[in-house]
Write an enzyme that holds these catalytic residues in place. Sequence first.
Site, PDB file in Angstrom:
ATOM      1  N   LYS A  39      73.758  64.107  12.931  1.00 34.33           N
ATOM      2  CA  LYS A  39      74.543  62.816  12.312  1.00 34.33           C
ATOM      3  C   LYS A  39      76.046  63.584  12.852  1.00 34.33           C
ATOM      4  O   LYS A  39      76.256  64.644  12.563  1.00 34.33           O
ATOM      5  CB  LYS A  39      74.593  62.642  10.901  1.00 34.33           C
ATOM      6  CG  LYS A  39      73.161  61.824  10.623  1.00 34.33           C
ATOM      7  CD  LYS A  39      73.426  61.369   9.045  1.00 34.33           C
ATOM      8  CE  LYS A  39      74.256  60.021   9.239  1.00 34.33           C
ATOM      9  NZ  LYS A  39      74.556  59.531   7.883  1.00 34.33           N
ATOM     10  N   GLU A  83      87.233  57.374   9.740  1.00 38.77           N
ATOM     11  CA  GLU A  83      86.824  56.641   8.321  1.00 38.77           C
ATOM     12  C   GLU A  83      88.025  56.562   7.495  1.00 38.77           C
ATOM     13  O   GLU A  83      88.527  55.719   6.910  1.00 38.77           O
ATOM     14  CB  GLU A  83      85.498  56.799   7.753  1.00 38.77           C
ATOM     15  CG  GLU A  83      84.296  56.324   8.528  1.00 38.77           C
ATOM     16  CD  GLU A  83      83.012  56.969   7.933  1.00 38.77           C
ATOM     17  OE1 GLU A  83      82.154  56.041   7.891  1.00 38.77           O
ATOM     18  OE2 GLU A  83      83.039  57.830   7.044  1.00 38.77           O
ATOM     19  N   HIS A 101      83.487  41.030  22.840  1.00 41.99           N
ATOM     20  CA  HIS A 101      82.552  40.624  21.909  1.00 41.99           C
ATOM     21  C   HIS A 101      81.113  41.521  21.580  1.00 41.99           C
ATOM     22  O   HIS A 101      80.325  41.286  21.056  1.00 41.99           O
ATOM     23  CB  HIS A 101      81.723  39.392  22.358  1.00 41.99           C
ATOM     24  CG  HIS A 101      82.535  38.089  22.819  1.00 41.99           C
ATOM     25  ND1 HIS A 101      82.955  37.037  21.897  1.00 41.99           N
ATOM     26  CD2 HIS A 101      82.851  37.807  23.946  1.00 41.99           C
ATOM     27  CE1 HIS A 101      83.754  36.319  22.838  1.00 41.99           C
ATOM     28  NE2 HIS A 101      83.698  36.723  23.962  1.00 41.99           N
TER      29      HIS A 101
END
Lengths: 450, 450, 450, 450
Positions: free
Chosen positions: A234, A241, A107
């Site tokens: 970053k 992706e 979860h």
Amino acid sequence: MEQKIIDLTQGKALLKALNDLRKGLKLRSSIEDVHMCLEEEVIKRVGLETGGNLHIAKSRNDQVSTAIRMKLREDLLRLMAAIMNVQKSMINLAEKHVKTVIPGYTHLQPAQPITFAHYILSHLDALERNVDRIEDAYDRVNICPMGACALATTSFPINRDRVAELLGFNEVLENSIDAVSSRDFILETLAVLAIVSVDVSRLVEDLIIWNSTDFGIIELPDAFSGTSSIMPQKKNPEVLEVIRARMSRNLGNFITSTAAVKALPSGYNLDFQEITPILWESIENTCICLNMLSKVIINLKVNENLADKMLSNFSTSTELANILTRKYGVPFRTAHKIIGFMIKRMIENKLTFHDITPGMLHEIAKESSGLSLHVSLEDLHACINPMKFVEAHNVKGGPSPAETERMIKIRIKKLDLTRNRLSEKKRNLTKARKKLNSTSKLYLLGRMRP
Amino acid sequence: MEQKIIDLTQGKALLKALNDLRKGLKLRSSIEDVHMCLEEEVIKRVGLETGGNLHIAKSRNDQVSTAIRMKLREDLLRLMAAIMNVQKSMINLAEKHVKTVIPGYTHLQPAQPITFAHYILSHLDALERNVDRIEDAYDRVNICPMGACALATTSFPINRDRVAELLGFNEVLENSIDAVSSRDFILETLAVLAIVSVDVSRLVEDLIIWNSTDFGIIELPDAFSGTSSIMPQKKNPEVLEVIRARMSRNLGNFITSTAAVKALPSGYNLDFQEITPILWESIENTCICLNMLSKVIINLKVNENLADKMLSNFSTSTELANILTRKYGVPFRTAHKIIGFMIKRMIENKLTFHDITPGMLHEIAKESSGLSLHVSLEDLHACINPMKFVEAHNVKGGPSPAETERMIKIRIKKLDLTRNRLSEKKRNLTKARKKLNSTSKLYLLGRMRP
Amino acid sequence: MEQKIIDLTQGKALLKALNDLRKGLKLRSSIEDVHMCLEEEVIKRVGLETGGNLHIAKSRNDQVSTAIRMKLREDLLRLMAAIMNVQKSMINLAEKHVKTVIPGYTHLQPAQPITFAHYILSHLDALERNVDRIEDAYDRVNICPMGACALATTSFPINRDRVAELLGFNEVLENSIDAVSSRDFILETLAVLAIVSVDVSRLVEDLIIWNSTDFGIIELPDAFSGTSSIMPQKKNPEVLEVIRARMSRNLGNFITSTAAVKALPSGYNLDFQEITPILWESIENTCICLNMLSKVIINLKVNENLADKMLSNFSTSTELANILTRKYGVPFRTAHKIIGFMIKRMIENKLTFHDITPGMLHEIAKESSGLSLHVSLEDLHACINPMKFVEAHNVKGGPSPAETERMIKIRIKKLDLTRNRLSEKKRNLTKARKKLNSTSKLYLLGRMRP
Amino acid sequence: MEQKIIDLTQGKALLKALNDLRKGLKLRSSIEDVHMCLEEEVIKRVGLETGGNLHIAKSRNDQVSTAIRMKLREDLLRLMAAIMNVQKSMINLAEKHVKTVIPGYTHLQPAQPITFAHYILSHLDALERNVDRIEDAYDRVNICPMGACALATTSFPINRDRVAELLGFNEVLENSIDAVSSRDFILETLAVLAIVSVDVSRLVEDLIIWNSTDFGIIELPDAFSGTSSIMPQKKNPEVLEVIRARMSRNLGNFITSTAAVKALPSGYNLDFQEITPILWESIENTCICLNMLSKVIINLKVNENLADKMLSNFSTSTELANILTRKYGVPFRTAHKIIGFMIKRMIENKLTFHDITPGMLHEIAKESSGLSLHVSLEDLHACINPMKFVEAHNVKGGPSPAETERMIKIRIKKLDLTRNRLSEKKRNLTKARKKLNSTSKLYLLGRMRP
């Protein structure tokens, strides 16, 4: 020629012409398709009397299905190799991280410590089942429709088994209507690719989340992440992706193809022609993504300092309950309740497992279950230590380094066996190609006669 | 108990309590789920000291995956049986129509004569591949996740192989993360169902079109078609339409499930819970439709008077070209051109094959290719006769009655073999269930000790 | 410049450089993307001091969403035009066939006579709703994300309304997170294309079935059908089959895109980049297919001799029942029963409506309902005549020539109105483009000042 | 009756019988469907002579399409209300968090500070477009097919406009073939639901990730998360996981329906019957999920102490670059490079924005760009402060509290306007229902005559 349908002289002339055309056939848009173009070229070289017989007992309907299957079987092997390449990267990475403890999540919440090796092997095993599926599909692809002609075979006495053998097929796709009008072998391939996509997407999703600053479990190699010029902190997971997004294509392509074929009447319909490029696109797309993924994996850096995090998020709590049952005779359900109660109290007091003491446990046990519990400091520390946790989980398939090393060894062997099966399939195709060539040569040289 | 994790007395008490609960366990909505409800009931019967240990080395995560697999393996066998039932109906129908000549269509245009037996066998063979796929999937379903616990196995010394054996699984699903977080076995089942759907839809599409007044090739039994009270000439193919529409559900359900699982991180997520009912729905839906289909097929009436139609639509024309090549030495391509030219001329003059004469053919051959062709009247009539056409197409997989009878015999044998494999799988599950029961009994009676 | 963020001199230099680059910007693969390439080129021309300010208050995140919307709005207009082109062909065809009676089918069974004009107009109306959907989508596409920057706008005092106005947008897409992370405008476009696909597929399916030898309702122009060289009687509907298959792509592409976007977190993700080519492919694919379809329709031949067929398949039977109710006072349900009974009897005796007599009807009515019915021969003939049937169905939306002509007139007007709205949208875009250019020019010439 | 098709006495008897049956009609499985059952019941009450006329100028084909539209229009309004309910919860939450600064993510990497209000409003706006889509769809749903009958209208002189008016439709669905054979209104509804699903899934995905221990941005209310009995630190986002999974159903249902309808010929086919339950299921599923979501949102706790986290992850870095450009005259690109360079250096030295000094910046600017930069300590602190960052981003649609408050106000007004439109639609339906009832009553009482 072997079946006495065309005589030896004509047969040899046709063989020679076809052999010569291997060097290159120019397609012309004025001619309907490649089959007609080929025939016309042969007729130009050997005359109508002979060349006009090239198409005996053939139809574009059986030829196109045969051609797709001949390309697809090679592609399936290429796909197998691409998956196995990812698996090899996974094994390499696993070998480095048998003792790298990370939080295991359910979860998306930290649940129990595992190791990175244990984790990455779980995806290796999922991919293994996809290799199995491809091999299962291979056997339903590599069967020969030739001789089915338009849909009703032919009245010429052809030998379909001989054709299948020379083209490297395992067997004949018998019923001639089935042979020209079925495309389930394409749908099955696309279905397997869809399942591969789901499996790859889930791995990629983990990596993207774990690469976030907030999770910090892995770090993507710079070459596979985009950094903003102003925000070098970053590490945009751009390659991942792109893989994730492209995996969706396989779901869409499965729908495009099933929706197209679903309501078609039997027999050949030109709709089929539009499905084939979808198939090639899906395979290409998947192979490219698998290759990118393999490179990402082999270059992945895993954070080896997560023990602290795991003490803070209580992820070893189940083992604390286990030892109460195993060593201190507390019923399992009661042990769970005591530990649950204790963690709740610790959270309220902003404590973590760093702060745990036998006294605290004794007090809580008393309060919550009326038990008098005297757990030794040693046991306590052993239980909350993530590495010890992992070592204690030593049953079949568990995260302990010993068990993981055993699993790695077996997977290396399995991979070798699969590689052998792959090689054998390739060899069979090569052998058939050679036999076809040498047979043709022997006829041409007059050393073989029907 | 066998692993000395809980002692013999406790073990026997737990076994007894569980056995008693077989008679019926009442679920209560106040308790989170069936697992908790069961434990509570056991505790009520044997006390917390013993009952509190029921959950040692288990988690709902591995239990739910195990339970789904145990139901699914039975469902896969039910599905196999349902397909084989349709195949059996097909064989029965085929046996009646080995000599029933019908037009074979490509592009929904009449192409060449085939027989109805030849046609229906093509769908039988397509379904056969789906049976294969189900058997392949079965082996990836019938593996045992128990012992994976939440995701990291357990520190109790369990024996996962022994659990798998007693539950009738072929083997252990090894990696514990893989065991609780993979649902590819569900996606594979849904993918196979999607392919079944496509195959069934195509058969149904043929039958709907062929049942139309305009095609008139088959007639649906009254019980399976709706007639309007005012238009008794209508035979609305209602059952087939319902089957066709419901087959789409399997495509949608594949998407529902892949889209849901696709982007999930590894480990258990509650999203999984929502996929399971989709799986059961797809299986139920498919079994119901296959059963309806089987009944439609066995009751199908096939029009046995279509020879005239086939002479009118020139569907034997290829054989006319073939004989020019085979017997009169005309190159194949030239033969095609002559016949094509002749049919064009006949259409312009509103003639059909009923009107063909050797003289007409001679004239056309002369005009179109400069050949002098003297085809005998006998040859001519043999070629255009649909039954003779079919008989002449006698190669492997072709429509000739002899070849079709051979194929039927083989398929009957194959079906028997498949039935045997199905029975063996069922037997294995029964055997395991019996062994589990007898083992439990022997322990309870004290005749067996760990 | 207008907002005093950069000074006039710099602003003019940048405008000039950008204007010059319109003549062509060479992309280089060594530079990350088009945005960086553009900036580098501008810096090369005007120096870093000035060119380095090009990217103030911009981000690739808002730029890419703006660029997609600017292309998509043009594409939506192109799509509208392509649909309207098909509609125009339909009107042309309808005008020729206001009195061409054909059987109307339900469940693929002949039900009642209609006209071809009435039929083709039903598809025109379905397409009309798709034009509406495109216009609705246009308003949600043509809104401006510029100024949202990376996701949080900027601290520079930009004027987002002014930017939106100069770029031809209807309004600003306000919330900056929404502006860069939403792709619902792409999904909506793909959804509309999916619905177009379903509508086009159904028309194409009708045409393929009606073009079959067995139905014989239409004949495809030779240029749009493939004929086998040996079977010139075949009119394989190849163009229609290709359109039908390609329409499935839009369903698949909708799934590819929704599955990709569905589980993405908010904010820009590189996954978006992979959706855009899917969008362009779907639009291109649809426009090409619509253009092919338009050409097929305008060249369609409709069989004008189907009256006989309709008498044989009893498709005027409902009107026979209606007249019993309307003129002879028989309750509607009873009238239906009598006619149903009669047709059943006629089929058993191999009769058709050619053979009907008042006496037969009288006898059946007596037998089935105890009524004494004396229908005049004139009434009888009027009822079973397909053209008279069609004329009698004269209520709003019905097949009667008068009503159909009325509908055609209205649709021509509607199409004109839609064309006007389309033109206006185009004009607005052109006007905005001109204003942008002239504004830039005025600044450069010094005739305008912020 | 109004059209003189049946006389006044019969008409009144029928009206009375139908009115009486409102109290309850028992369906019997022996009768084909509800239409037949109703007619039979009416005949039982008023006799065959009158009751046998109930079905004049009607068919199940137009009736079923009308009935679906009448239920669907109510469901669309229910769906609108459910979305608006979520929006209302969002506004409530936004109002509390106008100044709650959180990191804004792109690529799941912290990018720039935003506020939680700004964030949640971005999803409100996305939902707003879905409300628009539902309203657009409503107009294509609420049109009346009655009078189309089987497919060719009727020869009785009915008034379709009057029927549409009494049933509360906006207009007549004119072409009678289109009226009975189109289901695009169902597909459009399912498409909108699919887009809603994508939007909701993305919000839910954010919340699940942000609820993770590692992100810690929000905390789910206990009532909406599952905690393990032994791991109370876990907050399993169970309700959100269920919503996420169920959202996939809408994608699958869109495919089920488009795949089913896609290849159907025109006219009514029984396949349609199988689509309708899919529609109801999707609407029900969506409404339930939206209601759960609304409750989750209103109870969400947002972490208000994230400023520290944002200093550590450098998410205010762009503002630092901006001020160099805006106040210290550094070209934008150069400013970006300097800040990028500095952050890289800080990461290497394990520093964060907590440690930044004007001297450090001066040194880096010198080194990387040769500039001498003297930024004041005050400016420096203002730039790196997340709340100041947010306040400075004050353009239209930006995160500043002032702008967000403005947006909230407008959205509250917009929501009121939408609520008014919704109420008006409901009122229109109620009005039509009342008119129908009163008209029927007036006829029965003899106070009105045709």
